[in-house]
Design an enzyme around this catalytic site. Sequence first.
Site, PDB file in Angstrom:
ATOM      1  N   ASP A  18      32.275  42.131  44.661  1.00 33.90           N
ATOM      2  CA  ASP A  18      31.982  43.721  43.350  1.00 33.90           C
ATOM      3  C   ASP A  18      30.957  43.769  42.752  1.00 33.90           C
ATOM      4  O   ASP A  18      30.345  44.955  42.836  1.00 33.90           O
ATOM      5  CB  ASP A  18      33.312  43.069  42.747  1.00 33.90           C
ATOM      6  N   ARG A  99      36.070  33.563  30.262  1.00 34.88           N
ATOM      7  CA  ARG A  99      35.220  34.959  30.346  1.00 34.88           C
ATOM      8  C   ARG A  99      34.872  34.821  28.905  1.00 34.88           C
ATOM      9  O   ARG A  99      33.573  35.473  28.986  1.00 34.88           O
ATOM     10  CB  ARG A  99      37.342  35.398  30.763  1.00 34.88           C
ATOM     11  N   ASP A 128      40.778  40.982  33.194  1.00 33.91           N
ATOM     12  CA  ASP A 128      39.231  40.577  32.456  1.00 33.91           C
ATOM     13  C   ASP A 128      38.356  41.789  32.281  1.00 33.91           C
ATOM     14  O   ASP A 128      37.461  41.327  30.912  1.00 33.91           O
ATOM     15  CB  ASP A 128      38.321  40.334  34.082  1.00 33.91           C
ATOM     16  N   SER A 180      40.711  37.993  46.786  1.00 33.45           N
ATOM     17  CA  SER A 180      39.687  37.790  45.499  1.00 33.45           C
ATOM     18  C   SER A 180      39.715  36.439  44.845  1.00 33.45           C
ATOM     19  O   SER A 180      40.813  36.457  44.072  1.00 33.45           O
ATOM     20  CB  SER A 180      40.450  38.776  44.754  1.00 33.45           C
TER      21      SER A 180
END
Length: 405
Positions: A18, A99, A128, A180
């Site tokens: 991505d 994160r 996320d 992923s």
Amino acid sequence: MNKNNKKKVVLAYSGGLDTSAIIPWIKEKYKFEVIAFIADIGQSEQDLIQIKKKALQSGAISAYVYDLKEEFVKKYIYPVLHTGALYEGEYLLGTAMARPIIAKKQIELALQLNAHALCHGATGKGNDQVRFENVYTTFAPQLQIIAPWREWDLNSRSDIINYLKKKNIPTEITFKKIYSRDENIWHVSTEGGILENIWNQPKKDCWCWTTDPILAPNTPEEIHLKIKNGYIISINEKKYSYLKSLKKLNQIGSKHGIGRIDIVENRLIGMKSRGCYETPGGSIIVKALQSLDQLILDRESLKWKKQVGLEMSYTVYDGKWFSPLNQSLIDSMKSFTKRMTGEIVIQLFKGNITVLKKKSPYSLYSETYASFEDNKNYNHTDAQGFIRIFTLPAKIRALKNKNKN
């Protein structure tokens, strides 16, 4: 527009599918200069030098690598461990814990470079996006947020692969193997591909770190852990830093197939998703701390800790790390962690963790009182009055019901 007057965006860059596509896409759509922010949080198989090189080859004007491993373990992972938080009873929050530190350091770089915007590669279906943007708005609400997955016309990872081919940007992802993945020092998660059909059993290539428990050693292994104030300080009588102890336990646990889970979880945005998680060292630490809690916490304290852990599992999962609520949950455990000191002996065998021995200087366990042998420390008749008081509501209820009849 003169190049020196171009606006700048700092992208949280992983080098994956991505974010590799995001760099050329931002340059095309926004005409911004892209600065890649690369967080080193313990990705085991990734060459950060190559990732930095890839970011520059993809069109970034600069790339910065921040080593966040020590801080991540000490200030993010362990505070969660001290509450005992497990999302929906199983997930050890590996992605959710990472994160906040990534986003906060990304913001610090953006402010330092006078950037105009922040960007992440989270999809419009996932958690996320909320986690990143919650931190962005907490510390830098003045900066523009760019979320490509909510804007571009690339609707699938297959579309992205084709886009990268057109831009001559290399990627290791193929149409046959579209997973992923998210990896850090704490865990690796795998989603997508064949896992999207929940009737499909994970294939061998789904698991990255851990040995298949069936193929794990046929001989159990014992490990002796020493814990001080809630932190692992030694393994088998050898002292380690917090970071190195986690690395060591990852190594040992992976060999024995420890820490594999395959779950369907409730995402924050309302849908269910399937994830395969590997957290070998983390699973060992969780088990050790749980065993220590059994010794040092009285009944009401243990009940309270479970309530705090449940609440924190949601605040962390939902991206509210820097909220007053989350900070209060962390603070509420400090009186407990002062007593989280002791030794645990654990056996690892084919995916299973068994606690063999445990002791603590703060243990509330008394062999004298607990023993079934005759002793003068406990008078069994004392229980009679307690039971009468404890069962009094039931007695009154029964008498009332009898009178009604």
